[in-house]
Design an enzyme around this catalytic site. Structure first.
Site, PDB file in Angstrom:
ATOM      1  N   TYR A  22      -1.791   1.488  -1.462  1.00 59.48           N
ATOM      2  CA  TYR A  22      -0.890   1.291  -0.482  1.00 59.48           C
ATOM      3  C   TYR A  22      -1.537   1.109   0.779  1.00 59.48           C
ATOM      4  O   TYR A  22      -0.773   1.067   1.893  1.00 59.48           O
ATOM      5  CB  TYR A  22       0.115   2.167  -0.532  1.00 59.48           C
ATOM      6  N   ASN A  73      12.249  -2.050   0.913  1.00 58.10           N
ATOM      7  CA  ASN A  73      11.096  -1.610  -0.156  1.00 58.10           C
ATOM      8  C   ASN A  73      11.681  -0.458  -0.844  1.00 58.10           C
ATOM      9  O   ASN A  73      11.716   0.706  -0.422  1.00 58.10           O
ATOM     10  CB  ASN A  73       9.813  -1.248   0.510  1.00 58.10           C
ATOM     11  N   HIS A  99       7.230  -5.392  -1.115  1.00 60.07           N
ATOM     12  CA  HIS A  99       6.400  -4.482  -1.586  1.00 60.07           C
ATOM     13  C   HIS A  99       4.832  -4.581  -1.136  1.00 60.07           C
ATOM     14  O   HIS A  99       4.193  -5.607  -1.073  1.00 60.07           O
ATOM     15  CB  HIS A  99       6.397  -4.874  -3.268  1.00 60.07           C
ATOM     16  N   SER A 101       2.028  -3.340  -2.428  1.00 59.21           N
ATOM     17  CA  SER A 101       0.973  -3.712  -3.380  1.00 59.21           C
ATOM     18  C   SER A 101       1.444  -5.005  -4.050  1.00 59.21           C
ATOM     19  O   SER A 101       2.747  -5.177  -4.209  1.00 59.21           O
ATOM     20  CB  SER A 101       0.792  -2.649  -4.395  1.00 59.21           C
ATOM     21  N   ARG A 110       6.383  -2.366 -13.687  1.00 63.68           N
ATOM     22  CA  ARG A 110       6.514  -2.661 -12.200  1.00 63.68           C
ATOM     23  C   ARG A 110       6.865  -4.124 -12.183  1.00 63.68           C
ATOM     24  O   ARG A 110       7.258  -4.603 -10.866  1.00 63.68           O
ATOM     25  CB  ARG A 110       5.077  -2.400 -11.303  1.00 63.68           C
TER      26      ARG A 110
END
Length: 143
Positions: A22, A73, A99, A101, A110
């Protein structure tokens, strides 16, 4: 135009939690970047973060009632929350899902988003710059 920037669970830990994924920008630094970019674009950004799904829902409902665009997010709730999806579906102004990542290059769980089908657009994997790109998109839209 007022833009609601809403960050979900664990995003208050930016800069400390998994910086290899991140980055090292803290949430306070991110908020300052967003507010400065918004001002430069003639927008006002209200940046908030909560680990509480109920609080996120309240903020989304408020944006829907005020017809304000949302940059969201939702963190891990992206992949699990039908309630958040339903609240986002009520928005008439744009919803940009962000997002930090690249969620598609990570764990299988995910890769599914309950939010993407009701979002105007989705920005993934561009780090904190994704928020600034979302603001630029919103600034280019008619109010």
């Amino acid at each position: 135009m007022i833009v609601q920037v809403i960050n979900g669970p664990n995003l208050g830990r930016l800069g400390r939690r998994e910086p290899d994924v991140y980055g090292d920008t803290t949430h306070d630094q991110l908020a300052a970047l967003i507010e400065a970019e918004a001002a430069a674009l003639g927008l006002k950004a209200i940046v908030r973060q909560s680990d509480s799904e109920a609080e996120l829902l309240d903020w989304i409902h408020g944006a829907a009632d005020a017809n304000q665009p949302v940059i969201l997010n939702a963190g891990g709730l992206t992949h699990t929350s039908v309630a958040l999806r339903d609240a986002c579906a009520e928005l008439s102004a744009p919803l940009i899902e962000v997002h930090i990542s690249n969620v598609h290059a990570r764990e299988e769980f995910r890769r599914h988003s309950y939010l993407s089908p009701v979002a105007t657009g989705v920005i993934v994997g561009l780090g904190v710059q994704g928020y600034l790109l979302a603001l630029r998109y919103l600034a280019g839209r008619p109010a």
